[in-house]
Design a protein around this motif. Structure first.
Motif, PDB file in Angstrom:
ATOM      1  N   THR A  84       0.886  -0.976  -0.029  1.00  0.00           N
ATOM      2  CA  THR A  84      -0.069   0.030   0.038  1.00  0.00           C
ATOM      3  C   THR A  84       0.880   1.331   0.064  1.00  0.00           C
ATOM      4  N   GLY A  85       1.868   1.194   0.842  1.00  0.00           N
ATOM      5  CA  GLY A  85       2.779   2.309   1.063  1.00  0.00           C
ATOM      6  C   GLY A  85       3.538   2.761  -0.164  1.00  0.00           C
ATOM      7  N   PHE A  86       3.988   1.574  -0.976  1.00  0.00           N
ATOM      8  CA  PHE A  86       5.343   2.007  -1.938  1.00  0.00           C
ATOM      9  C   PHE A  86       4.614   1.435  -3.150  1.00  0.00           C
ATOM     10  N   LEU A  87       4.047   0.292  -3.496  1.00  0.00           N
ATOM     11  CA  LEU A  87       3.662  -0.227  -4.755  1.00  0.00           C
ATOM     12  C   LEU A  87       2.336   0.449  -5.324  1.00  0.00           C
ATOM     13  N   VAL A  88       1.461   0.715  -4.373  1.00  0.00           N
ATOM     14  CA  VAL A  88       0.182   1.407  -4.855  1.00  0.00           C
ATOM     15  C   VAL A  88       0.379   2.729  -4.840  1.00  0.00           C
ATOM     16  N   ASN A  89       0.497   3.344  -3.574  1.00  0.00           N
ATOM     17  CA  ASN A  89       0.639   4.833  -3.143  1.00  0.00           C
ATOM     18  C   ASN A  89       2.269   5.043  -3.382  1.00  0.00           C
ATOM     19  N   GLY A  90       2.443   6.335  -3.186  1.00  0.00           N
ATOM     20  CA  GLY A  90       3.959   6.754  -3.307  1.00  0.00           C
ATOM     21  C   GLY A  90       4.328   7.480  -2.126  1.00  0.00           C
ATOM     22  N   LEU A  91       5.539   7.054  -1.925  1.00  0.00           N
ATOM     23  CA  LEU A  91       6.352   7.826  -0.816  1.00  0.00           C
ATOM     24  C   LEU A  91       5.982   7.195   0.668  1.00  0.00           C
ATOM     25  N   GLY A  92       5.343   5.960   0.646  1.00  0.00           N
ATOM     26  CA  GLY A  92       5.101   5.375   2.078  1.00  0.00           C
ATOM     27  C   GLY A  92       3.846   5.890   2.448  1.00  0.00           C
ATOM     28  N   GLU A  93       2.856   6.363   1.838  1.00  0.00           N
ATOM     29  CA  GLU A  93       1.606   6.936   2.229  1.00  0.00           C
ATOM     30  C   GLU A  93       0.578   5.650   2.391  1.00  0.00           C
ATOM     31  N   LEU A  94      -0.035   5.497   3.492  1.00  0.00           N
ATOM     32  CA  LEU A  94      -0.966   4.385   3.738  1.00  0.00           C
ATOM     33  C   LEU A  94      -2.257   5.068   3.644  1.00  0.00           C
ATOM     34  N   THR A  95      -3.139   4.334   2.843  1.00  0.00           N
ATOM     35  CA  THR A  95      -4.745   4.724   2.936  1.00  0.00           C
ATOM     36  C   THR A  95      -5.465   3.609   3.394  1.00  0.00           C
ATOM     37  N   PHE A  96      -6.418   3.672   3.911  1.00  0.00           N
ATOM     38  CA  PHE A  96      -7.392   2.735   4.239  1.00  0.00           C
ATOM     39  C   PHE A  96      -8.836   2.725   3.600  1.00  0.00           C
ATOM     40  N   THR A  97      -8.825   2.396   2.250  1.00  0.00           N
ATOM     41  CA  THR A  97     -10.091   2.438   1.438  1.00  0.00           C
ATOM     42  C   THR A  97     -10.337   1.128   1.346  1.00  0.00           C
ATOM     43  N   THR A  98     -11.483   0.698   0.734  1.00  0.00           N
ATOM     44  CA  THR A  98     -12.234  -0.423   0.629  1.00  0.00           C
ATOM     45  C   THR A  98     -11.166  -1.324  -0.310  1.00  0.00           C
ATOM     46  N   ALA A  99     -10.428  -1.038  -1.190  1.00  0.00           N
ATOM     47  CA  ALA A  99      -9.479  -1.637  -1.833  1.00  0.00           C
ATOM     48  C   ALA A  99      -8.303  -2.114  -1.103  1.00  0.00           C
ATOM     49  N   ASP A 100      -7.814  -1.177  -0.173  1.00  0.00           N
ATOM     50  CA  ASP A 100      -6.802  -1.268   0.571  1.00  0.00           C
ATOM     51  C   ASP A 100      -7.164  -2.522   1.624  1.00  0.00           C
ATOM     52  N   TRP A 101      -8.272  -2.573   2.211  1.00  0.00           N
ATOM     53  CA  TRP A 101      -8.709  -3.686   2.980  1.00  0.00           C
ATOM     54  C   TRP A 101      -8.866  -4.932   2.352  1.00  0.00           C
ATOM     55  N   SER A 102      -9.230  -4.691   1.051  1.00  0.00           N
ATOM     56  CA  SER A 102      -9.217  -6.011   0.216  1.00  0.00           C
ATOM     57  C   SER A 102      -7.850  -6.718  -0.031  1.00  0.00           C
ATOM     58  N   ARG A 103      -6.769  -5.746   0.033  1.00  0.00           N
ATOM     59  CA  ARG A 103      -5.468  -6.067  -0.502  1.00  0.00           C
ATOM     60  C   ARG A 103      -4.856  -6.916   0.881  1.00  0.00           C
ATOM     61  N   LEU A 104      -5.179  -6.219   1.928  1.00  0.00           N
ATOM     62  CA  LEU A 104      -4.735  -6.833   3.329  1.00  0.00           C
ATOM     63  C   LEU A 104      -5.508  -8.081   3.374  1.00  0.00           C
ATOM     64  N   ALA A 105      -6.688  -8.474   3.078  1.00  0.00           N
ATOM     65  CA  ALA A 105      -7.089  -9.772   3.261  1.00  0.00           C
ATOM     66  C   ALA A 105      -6.817 -10.675   2.367  1.00  0.00           C
ATOM     67  N   LEU A 106      -6.233 -10.317   1.104  1.00  0.00           N
ATOM     68  CA  LEU A 106      -5.669 -10.976   0.135  1.00  0.00           C
ATOM     69  C   LEU A 106      -4.209 -11.330   0.472  1.00  0.00           C
ATOM     70  N   LEU A 107      -3.402 -10.437   0.906  1.00  0.00           N
ATOM     71  CA  LEU A 107      -1.879 -10.734   1.025  1.00  0.00           C
ATOM     72  C   LEU A 107      -1.863 -11.709   2.668  1.00  0.00           C
ATOM     73  N   THR A 108      -2.676 -11.481   3.595  1.00  0.00           N
ATOM     74  CA  THR A 108      -2.385 -11.992   4.586  1.00  0.00           C
ATOM     75  C   THR A 108      -3.199 -13.402   4.331  1.00  0.00           C
ATOM     76  N   GLY A 109      -4.077 -13.658   3.691  1.00  0.00           N
ATOM     77  CA  GLY A 109      -4.638 -14.982   3.332  1.00  0.00           C
ATOM     78  C   GLY A 109      -3.804 -15.884   2.358  1.00  0.00           C
TER      79      GLY A 109
END
Length: 134
Positions: A70-95
């Motif tokens: 989220t911080g470096f591959l999707v957004n730039g410069l280490g910016e964390l966001t918490f949108t619906t897509a970010d939560w889906s990516r969290l579930a995907l990577l952890t799963g």
């Protein structure tokens, strides 16, 4: 006294985190599109789960992979966001990490108490066995 399981997790979690950081570096250099980067990170997170074989370490690798993705591959410069897509990516990577760890975990032979399990092989005399069948 520290158990062997706790000691192995003390080594596996930092190792899994280091592998997640290395994975992000490789994906950032090799993959141009955001969706392809997320898919590549999911595959590498599953590979990390295969390597570490512990669900806790694989889950931590997925969490750290999500932070870095989220911080470096999707957004730039280490910016964390918490949108619906970010939560889906969290579930995907952890799963993905947990699935990778589950693929190498030893499976129990006994599903539940009512399923019989053969614990010993008893050789039988073939001739005596055939005489009783005929």
């Amino acid at each position: 006294m520290v158990s062997r399981h706790a000691t192995s997790l003390e080594l596996l979690i930092p190792g899994a985190a280091a592998m997640a950081v290395g994975s992000v570096v490789v994906v950032a250099v090799a993959v141009p599109e955001v969706s392809e980067r997320v898919a590549a990170m999911a595959g590498l997170t599953a590979l990390i789960g295969l390597i570490v074989r512990r669900p806790v370490a694989a889950g931590v690798a997925g969490l750290i992979g999500w932070f870095l993705t989220t911080g470096f591959l999707v957004n730039g410069l280490g910016e964390l966001t918490f949108t619906t897509a970010d939560w889906s990516r969290l579930a995907l990577l952890t799963g993905a990490g947990l699935v990778g760890a589950a693929m190498r975990s030893p499976m129990p032979l006994r599903v539940s108490a009512w399923v019989p399990v053969v614990t010993a092989y008893r050789p039988i005399d073939r001739f005596a066995h055939h005489k009783t069948l005929s």
